[in-house]
Write a protein that holds these residues in place. Structure first.
Motif, PDB file in Angstrom:
ATOM      1  N   ASN A   1       0.827  -1.206   0.000  1.00 11.66           N
ATOM      2  CA  ASN A   1       0.000   0.000   0.000  1.00 11.66           C
ATOM      3  C   ASN A   1       0.863   1.260   0.000  1.00 11.66           C
ATOM      4  N   PRO A   2       0.693   2.129  -1.017  1.00  9.82           N
ATOM      5  CA  PRO A   2       1.545   3.314  -1.126  1.00  9.82           C
ATOM      6  C   PRO A   2       1.021   4.534  -0.368  1.00  9.82           C
ATOM      7  N   HIS A   3      -0.149   4.440   0.242  1.00  6.31           N
ATOM      8  CA  HIS A   3      -0.803   5.619   0.814  1.00  6.31           C
ATOM      9  C   HIS A   3      -0.451   5.894   2.275  1.00  6.31           C
ATOM     10  N   TYR A   4      -0.001   4.875   2.988  1.00  3.73           N
ATOM     11  CA  TYR A   4       0.241   5.024   4.420  1.00  3.73           C
ATOM     12  C   TYR A   4       1.653   4.558   4.762  1.00  3.73           C
ATOM     13  N   PRO A   5       2.197   5.003   5.894  1.00  7.45           N
ATOM     14  CA  PRO A   5       3.526   4.549   6.317  1.00  7.45           C
ATOM     15  C   PRO A   5       3.549   3.030   6.534  1.00  7.45           C
ATOM     16  N   ALA A   6       4.671   2.408   6.234  1.00 12.46           N
ATOM     17  CA  ALA A   6       4.804   0.950   6.350  1.00 12.46           C
ATOM     18  C   ALA A   6       4.463   0.450   7.749  1.00 12.46           C
ATOM     19  N   ALA A   7       4.799   1.221   8.763  1.00 14.39           N
ATOM     20  CA  ALA A   7       4.499   0.817  10.139  1.00 14.39           C
ATOM     21  C   ALA A   7       2.992   0.710  10.380  1.00 14.39           C
ATOM     22  N   PHE A   8       2.202   1.491   9.652  1.00 14.48           N
ATOM     23  CA  PHE A   8       0.743   1.416   9.785  1.00 14.48           C
ATOM     24  C   PHE A   8       0.168   0.341   8.868  1.00 14.48           C
ATOM     25  N   VAL A   9       0.727   0.193   7.685  1.00 16.35           N
ATOM     26  CA  VAL A   9       0.239  -0.780   6.697  1.00 16.35           C
ATOM     27  C   VAL A   9       0.299  -2.197   7.245  1.00 16.35           C
ATOM     28  N   LYS A  10       1.251  -2.491   8.115  1.00 19.61           N
ATOM     29  CA  LYS A  10       1.382  -3.846   8.665  1.00 19.61           C
ATOM     30  C   LYS A  10       0.122  -4.284   9.412  1.00 19.61           C
ATOM     31  N   ASN A  11      -0.749  -3.348   9.794  1.00 13.46           N
ATOM     32  CA  ASN A  11      -2.013  -3.677  10.463  1.00 13.46           C
ATOM     33  C   ASN A  11      -3.027  -4.295   9.493  1.00 13.46           C
ATOM     34  N   HIS A  12      -2.930  -3.970   8.227  1.00  9.05           N
ATOM     35  CA  HIS A  12      -3.787  -4.453   7.135  1.00  9.05           C
ATOM     36  C   HIS A  12      -5.197  -3.877   7.129  1.00  9.05           C
ATOM     37  N   VAL A  13      -5.625  -3.221   8.182  1.00  2.00           N
ATOM     38  CA  VAL A  13      -6.902  -2.489   8.187  1.00  2.00           C
ATOM     39  C   VAL A  13      -6.675  -1.146   8.872  1.00  2.00           C
ATOM     40  N   THR A  14      -7.512  -0.192   8.569  1.00  2.00           N
ATOM     41  CA  THR A  14      -7.298   1.144   9.114  1.00  2.00           C
ATOM     42  C   THR A  14      -7.867   1.349  10.507  1.00  2.00           C
ATOM     43  N   GLY A  15      -8.859   0.586  10.913  1.00  2.00           N
ATOM     44  CA  GLY A  15      -9.552   0.902  12.154  1.00  2.00           C
ATOM     45  C   GLY A  15     -10.531   2.025  11.851  1.00  2.00           C
ATOM     46  N   ILE A  16     -10.361   3.162  12.487  1.00  2.00           N
ATOM     47  CA  ILE A  16     -11.211   4.326  12.177  1.00  2.00           C
ATOM     48  C   ILE A  16     -10.416   5.251  11.259  1.00  2.00           C
ATOM     49  N   SER A  17     -10.978   5.506  10.108  1.00  2.00           N
ATOM     50  CA  SER A  17     -10.335   6.396   9.144  1.00  2.00           C
ATOM     51  C   SER A  17     -11.062   7.733   9.161  1.00  2.00           C
ATOM     52  N   PHE A  18     -10.385   8.737   9.676  1.00  2.00           N
ATOM     53  CA  PHE A  18     -10.926  10.096   9.673  1.00  2.00           C
ATOM     54  C   PHE A  18     -10.403  10.816   8.430  1.00  2.00           C
ATOM     55  N   GLN A  19     -10.954  11.961   8.144  1.00  2.00           N
ATOM     56  CA  GLN A  19     -10.425  12.759   7.043  1.00  2.00           C
ATOM     57  C   GLN A  19      -9.021  13.274   7.348  1.00  2.00           C
ATOM     58  N   ASN A  20      -8.698  13.453   8.634  1.00  2.00           N
ATOM     59  CA  ASN A  20      -7.426  14.062   9.012  1.00  2.00           C
ATOM     60  C   ASN A  20      -6.456  13.134   9.725  1.00  2.00           C
ATOM     61  N   LYS A  21      -6.858  11.892  10.007  1.00  2.00           N
ATOM     62  CA  LYS A  21      -5.966  10.963  10.709  1.00  2.00           C
ATOM     63  C   LYS A  21      -6.525   9.550  10.616  1.00  2.00           C
ATOM     64  N   LEU A  22      -5.707   8.585  10.987  1.00  5.22           N
ATOM     65  CA  LEU A  22      -6.119   7.189  11.089  1.00  5.22           C
ATOM     66  C   LEU A  22      -5.920   6.748  12.528  1.00  5.22           C
ATOM     67  N   ASP A  23      -6.859   5.973  13.054  1.00  2.00           N
ATOM     68  CA  ASP A  23      -6.735   5.399  14.393  1.00  2.00           C
ATOM     69  C   ASP A  23      -6.862   3.894  14.287  1.00  2.00           C
ATOM     70  N   TYR A  24      -5.837   3.171  14.723  1.00  2.02           N
ATOM     71  CA  TYR A  24      -5.914   1.713  14.727  1.00  2.02           C
ATOM     72  C   TYR A  24      -6.644   1.296  15.996  1.00  2.02           C
ATOM     73  N   ARG A  25      -7.962   1.458  15.945  1.00  8.29           N
ATOM     74  CA  ARG A  25      -8.849   1.151  17.072  1.00  8.29           C
ATOM     75  C   ARG A  25     -10.280   1.173  16.561  1.00  8.29           C
ATOM     76  N   THR A  26     -11.236   0.904  17.409  1.00  9.72           N
ATOM     77  CA  THR A  26     -12.649   1.098  17.095  1.00  9.72           C
ATOM     78  C   THR A  26     -13.225   2.034  18.151  1.00  9.72           C
ATOM     79  N   TRP A  27     -14.472   2.401  17.974  1.00  7.05           N
ATOM     80  CA  TRP A  27     -15.128   3.241  18.968  1.00  7.05           C
ATOM     81  C   TRP A  27     -15.404   2.454  20.245  1.00  7.05           C
TER      82      TRP A  27
END
Length: 121
Positions: free
Chosen positions: A77-103
């Protein structure tokens, strides 16, 4: 609104519709969106409503591209840093940030599971 919370520019829906939060609008459960759009397609088919069926198919196709590109990440995946891509899912994707979590929690099975349920044929 005609397309509910679907954002044609972002190519997917936002969880809380068009009302932004501090970090922008967000999307958490991609599988719920796929299920909704597939249901729209099937509802058009059952009703013999070709326009509704085509709308569901179009929204599903457009959304599928965005989900595969930005939410369900392969190692390349070219859109996110490799350290985040290793998760394979975004969790919560905001317009301004990504959170590897749920609500509702930070457990890995929550974060990955919400991208799978409900299952759509």
């Amino acid at each position: 609104p005609r397309f509910r919370s679907f954002d044609w520019f972002a190519m997917h829906s936002w969880s809380r519709g068009i009302v932004p939060s501090g970090d922008g609008k967000d999307q958490e459960s991609t599988s719920e969106e796929v299920n909704l759009l597939y249901g729209l397609y099937l509802w058009g088919r059952v009703r013999n409503d070709r326009k509704l069926q085509q709308l569901g198919a179009t929204m599903l196709a457009v959304c599928s591209v965005a989900l595969q590109e930005f939410f369900l990440m392969e190692n390349s995946n070219p859109h996110y840093p490799a350290a985040f891509v290793k998760n394979h899912v975004t969790g919560i994707s905001f317009q301004n940030k990504l959170d590897y979590r749920t609500w509702f929690g930070t457990r890995k099975e929550f974060i990955h599971g919400i991208q799978m349920l409900p299952l759509t044929p």
